[in-house]
Design a protein around this motif. Structure first.
Motif, PDB file in Angstrom:
ATOM      1  N   LEU A   6     -24.836  33.721 -29.729  1.00  0.00           N
ATOM      2  CA  LEU A   6     -24.649  32.281 -29.743  1.00  0.00           C
ATOM      3  C   LEU A   6     -25.842  31.616 -30.431  1.00  0.00           C
ATOM      4  O   LEU A   6     -26.939  32.174 -30.456  1.00  0.00           O
ATOM      5  CB  LEU A   6     -24.509  31.771 -28.310  1.00  0.00           C
ATOM      6  CG  LEU A   6     -23.182  32.142 -27.637  1.00  0.00           C
ATOM      7  CD1 LEU A   6     -23.271  31.992 -26.131  1.00  0.00           C
ATOM      8  CD2 LEU A   6     -22.043  31.277 -28.185  1.00  0.00           C
ATOM      9  N   THR A 124     -23.588  27.141 -24.287  1.00  0.00           N
ATOM     10  CA  THR A 124     -24.240  26.426 -25.389  1.00  0.00           C
ATOM     11  C   THR A 124     -24.454  24.964 -25.031  1.00  0.00           C
ATOM     12  O   THR A 124     -25.554  24.416 -25.204  1.00  0.00           O
ATOM     13  CB  THR A 124     -23.406  26.546 -26.674  1.00  0.00           C
ATOM     14  OG1 THR A 124     -23.246  27.923 -27.009  1.00  0.00           O
ATOM     15  CG2 THR A 124     -24.083  25.820 -27.825  1.00  0.00           C
ATOM     16  N   ASP A 334     -12.887  23.677 -28.615  1.00  0.00           N
ATOM     17  CA  ASP A 334     -14.036  23.634 -29.525  1.00  0.00           C
ATOM     18  C   ASP A 334     -15.359  23.363 -28.818  1.00  0.00           C
ATOM     19  O   ASP A 334     -16.421  23.642 -29.372  1.00  0.00           O
ATOM     20  CB  ASP A 334     -13.817  22.584 -30.617  1.00  0.00           C
ATOM     21  CG  ASP A 334     -12.949  23.101 -31.753  1.00  0.00           C
ATOM     22  OD1 ASP A 334     -13.089  24.281 -32.111  1.00  0.00           O
ATOM     23  OD2 ASP A 334     -12.119  22.340 -32.276  1.00  0.00           O
ATOM     24  N   ASP A 337     -17.948  28.006 -25.650  1.00  0.00           N
ATOM     25  CA  ASP A 337     -18.604  29.054 -26.438  1.00  0.00           C
ATOM     26  C   ASP A 337     -17.610  29.858 -27.276  1.00  0.00           C
ATOM     27  O   ASP A 337     -17.994  30.492 -28.263  1.00  0.00           O
ATOM     28  CB  ASP A 337     -19.350  30.024 -25.515  1.00  0.00           C
ATOM     29  CG  ASP A 337     -20.606  29.417 -24.918  1.00  0.00           C
ATOM     30  OD1 ASP A 337     -20.960  28.284 -25.293  1.00  0.00           O
ATOM     31  OD2 ASP A 337     -21.236  30.072 -24.061  1.00  0.00           O
ATOM     32  N   SER A 339     -15.333  29.065 -29.394  1.00  0.00           N
ATOM     33  CA  SER A 339     -15.206  28.681 -30.803  1.00  0.00           C
ATOM     34  C   SER A 339     -16.394  29.161 -31.624  1.00  0.00           C
ATOM     35  O   SER A 339     -16.267  29.404 -32.828  1.00  0.00           O
ATOM     36  CB  SER A 339     -15.067  27.165 -30.921  1.00  0.00           C
ATOM     37  OG  SER A 339     -16.240  26.505 -30.471  1.00  0.00           O
ATOM     38  N   LEU A 340     -17.549  29.304 -30.990  1.00  0.00           N
ATOM     39  CA  LEU A 340     -18.748  29.782 -31.685  1.00  0.00           C
ATOM     40  C   LEU A 340     -18.781  31.297 -31.800  1.00  0.00           C
ATOM     41  O   LEU A 340     -19.233  31.848 -32.807  1.00  0.00           O
ATOM     42  CB  LEU A 340     -19.994  29.296 -30.941  1.00  0.00           C
ATOM     43  CG  LEU A 340     -20.205  27.779 -30.916  1.00  0.00           C
ATOM     44  CD1 LEU A 340     -21.241  27.402 -29.869  1.00  0.00           C
ATOM     45  CD2 LEU A 340     -20.630  27.265 -32.284  1.00  0.00           C
ATOM     46  N   PRO A 343     -14.842  32.370 -34.059  1.00  0.00           N
ATOM     47  CA  PRO A 343     -14.311  31.241 -34.840  1.00  0.00           C
ATOM     48  C   PRO A 343     -13.006  31.533 -35.563  1.00  0.00           C
ATOM     49  O   PRO A 343     -12.093  30.705 -35.553  1.00  0.00           O
ATOM     50  CB  PRO A 343     -15.449  30.931 -35.818  1.00  0.00           C
ATOM     51  CG  PRO A 343     -16.281  32.176 -35.877  1.00  0.00           C
ATOM     52  CD  PRO A 343     -16.180  32.791 -34.521  1.00  0.00           C
ATOM     53  N   PRO A 357     -17.141  25.168 -36.196  1.00  0.00           N
ATOM     54  CA  PRO A 357     -17.466  24.988 -34.772  1.00  0.00           C
ATOM     55  C   PRO A 357     -18.921  24.616 -34.510  1.00  0.00           C
ATOM     56  O   PRO A 357     -19.196  23.822 -33.604  1.00  0.00           O
ATOM     57  CB  PRO A 357     -17.117  26.342 -34.153  1.00  0.00           C
ATOM     58  CG  PRO A 357     -17.031  27.298 -35.287  1.00  0.00           C
ATOM     59  CD  PRO A 357     -16.591  26.506 -36.468  1.00  0.00           C
ATOM     60  N   LEU A 358     -19.854  25.160 -35.286  1.00  0.00           N
ATOM     61  CA  LEU A 358     -21.254  24.805 -35.067  1.00  0.00           C
ATOM     62  C   LEU A 358     -21.480  23.331 -35.401  1.00  0.00           C
ATOM     63  O   LEU A 358     -22.187  22.620 -34.677  1.00  0.00           O
ATOM     64  CB  LEU A 358     -22.176  25.690 -35.903  1.00  0.00           C
ATOM     65  CG  LEU A 358     -23.679  25.419 -35.754  1.00  0.00           C
ATOM     66  CD1 LEU A 358     -24.115  25.514 -34.291  1.00  0.00           C
ATOM     67  CD2 LEU A 358     -24.487  26.373 -36.613  1.00  0.00           C
ATOM     68  N   HIS A 361     -20.260  21.267 -32.538  1.00  0.00           N
ATOM     69  CA  HIS A 361     -21.212  21.270 -31.420  1.00  0.00           C
ATOM     70  C   HIS A 361     -22.406  20.362 -31.705  1.00  0.00           C
ATOM     71  O   HIS A 361     -22.921  19.702 -30.791  1.00  0.00           O
ATOM     72  CB  HIS A 361     -21.680  22.695 -31.116  1.00  0.00           C
ATOM     73  CG  HIS A 361     -20.796  23.412 -30.153  1.00  0.00           C
ATOM     74  ND1 HIS A 361     -21.075  23.534 -28.815  1.00  0.00           N
ATOM     75  CD2 HIS A 361     -19.595  24.035 -30.332  1.00  0.00           C
ATOM     76  CE1 HIS A 361     -20.112  24.194 -28.207  1.00  0.00           C
ATOM     77  NE2 HIS A 361     -19.207  24.524 -29.109  1.00  0.00           N
TER      78      HIS A 361
END
Length: 411
Positions: A6, A124, A334, A337, A339-340, A343, A357-358, A361
């Motif tokens: 992550l 996250t 999303d 975690d 989605s990270l 993905p 995704p990042l 976030h």
């Protein structure tokens, strides 16, 4: 197809975590859990060399996710378990609580997960709060809404409870909808009570009283565990608390806040954040009088759920600073975690929106801290990043309702 680590947190501090479970009760009252389990994320100045597993007991939780998805055990072993077993946290196990330039007392955030979640599903989001000085407790609910959980050294296993209306569980003359409201309503009350009980444990922790904790370690590690927890004595700021939740956890947050106004005055919060709250079992009379940020994904909701939220946001007594909006090009999961870590899988499964995704976030973090800092003094100062396009990725107010209804899911 998936990432093994992550992303690092954006605050000034590294993040530690420790799991806390309470002694089981001899007898649990109605709509309460036998014991409380949560992961506590907190700021640390230490930097350990090895990242630990995202799932502490991977096979146990892999089976839980498989059960939720109704996947046969052989496919769990073949696909889900290997994928989950590689994932690593960005936080570290049991380092010392930071002192440094932080204030003596640190604000508290209570996080409630959604259906099929558990205490690391949103690590996250929780870790980013901790990296800026919050003490975050991420509950692992034991009401049957999590993917799976256990208590008392696995002597009690609580699997995900599927909603299956049948004559065996329905009352005479009860419709499926009425049973659903009763079933989910009981879970919401149990979850809300778990939040209050968890806050009670923090009061004990703040006083240096560890008698409520059920230890699982051997003698040497137990001494280290207790020494770590004793370092939280007098460090918790109960005057500055944030309630936050996603999906069913968003509904849990609304339930907590509604009950805190009417019944639990000692546990009032300064502000709250709910993300895609699933309002099905929330009473139409629910009122949140503290500042509430209600943030949606772009493509998840349906008319009944949105209208219920609009009613909530317009109730008499609603705080004037409460806001409703959404992040563009996103879907329901999303903010987790998943989605990270996965993905491409999430995108192919239509569980994640088209935005990276990042980036999503980062936008979410900017929106959260921009809101929270108005009501809770942040231990680590926040200023918006010029590299994150918050204005281009968010819509608030009446236009948000219109846009979301234009993309509603038909149910």
């Amino acid at each position: 197809m998936f990432n093994t680590k992550l992303p690092s947190f954006r605050g000034d501090y590294n993040v530690g975590y420790v799991d806390i479970e309470t002694h089981p009760k001899a007898e649990a009252k109605k709509d309460t859990e036998t014991s409380i389990l949560y992961r506590m994320y907190y700021p640390t100045e230490e930097l350990q060399g090895t990242r630990t597993a995202w799932l502490t007991d991977c096979w146990f939780y892999a089976k839980g996710y498989g059960s939720f998805l109704k996947i046969p055990v052989f496919l769990i072993a073949l696909i889900i378990y290997p994928a989950l077993s590689f994932a690593k946290l960005a936080s570290f196990h049991r380092p010392k609580l930071a002192k440094g330039q932080l204030p003596e007392k640190l604000p508290i955030a209570v996080f409630s997960h959604g259906l099929a979640g558990m205490r690391t599903t949103y690590s996250t989001l929780c870790g980013n709060l901790a990296s800026r000085g919050f003490i975050v407790i991420a509950l692992e609910h034991g009401d049957g809404s999590g993917c799976a959980t256990s208590r008392d050294g696995k002597s009690t296993i609580i699997p995900y409870q599927h909603f299956i209306p049948s004559p065996d569980v329905m009352m005479p003359g009860e419709t499926e909808r009425e049973y659903g409201l009763r079933f989910r309503g009981s879970q919401l009350r149990t979850r809300a009570n778990a939040v209050f009980e968890a806050l009670d444990t923090l009061q004990h922790l703040n006083a240096g009283n560890l008698d409520f904790i059920l230890p699982h370690d051997n003698e040497t590690r137990l001494a280290d565990y207790k020494n770590l927890l004793l370092s939280f004595k007098s460090r918790l700021d109960f005057e500055n608390k944030l309630m936050i939740g996603h999906s069913f956890g968003g509904a849990t947050s609304v339930t907590v806040l509604d009950e805190s106004v009417n019944k639990k005055a000692p546990h009032t919060f300064k502000c709250a954040v709910v993300m895609d709250p699933w309002m099905h079992a929330v009473p139409h009379t629910a009122t949140v009088t503290i500042p509430l940020l209600n943030i949606q994904s772009h493509r998840f909701n349906w008319r009944e759920n949105i209208e219920h939220q609009k009613r909530l946001m317009g109730m008499p007594g609603t705080h004037k600073d409460s806001r409703f909006g959404y992040i563009t090009d996103t879907k329901h999961n999303d903010v987790s975690d998943f989605s990270l870590l996965y993905p491409k899988v999430m995108l192919l499964a239509k569980q994640s929106g088209p935005a990276h995704p990042l980036e999503t976030h980062l936008v979410l973090e900017e929106v959260l801290f921009d809101f929270i800092q108005n009501y809770i003094p942040l231990p680590v100062a926040f200023s918006r990043s010029p590299h994150v396009d918050v204005d281009g990725r968010t819509v608030f107010g009446q236009q948000a309702y219109i846009d979301i209804l234009a993309t509603e899911i038909v149910r």
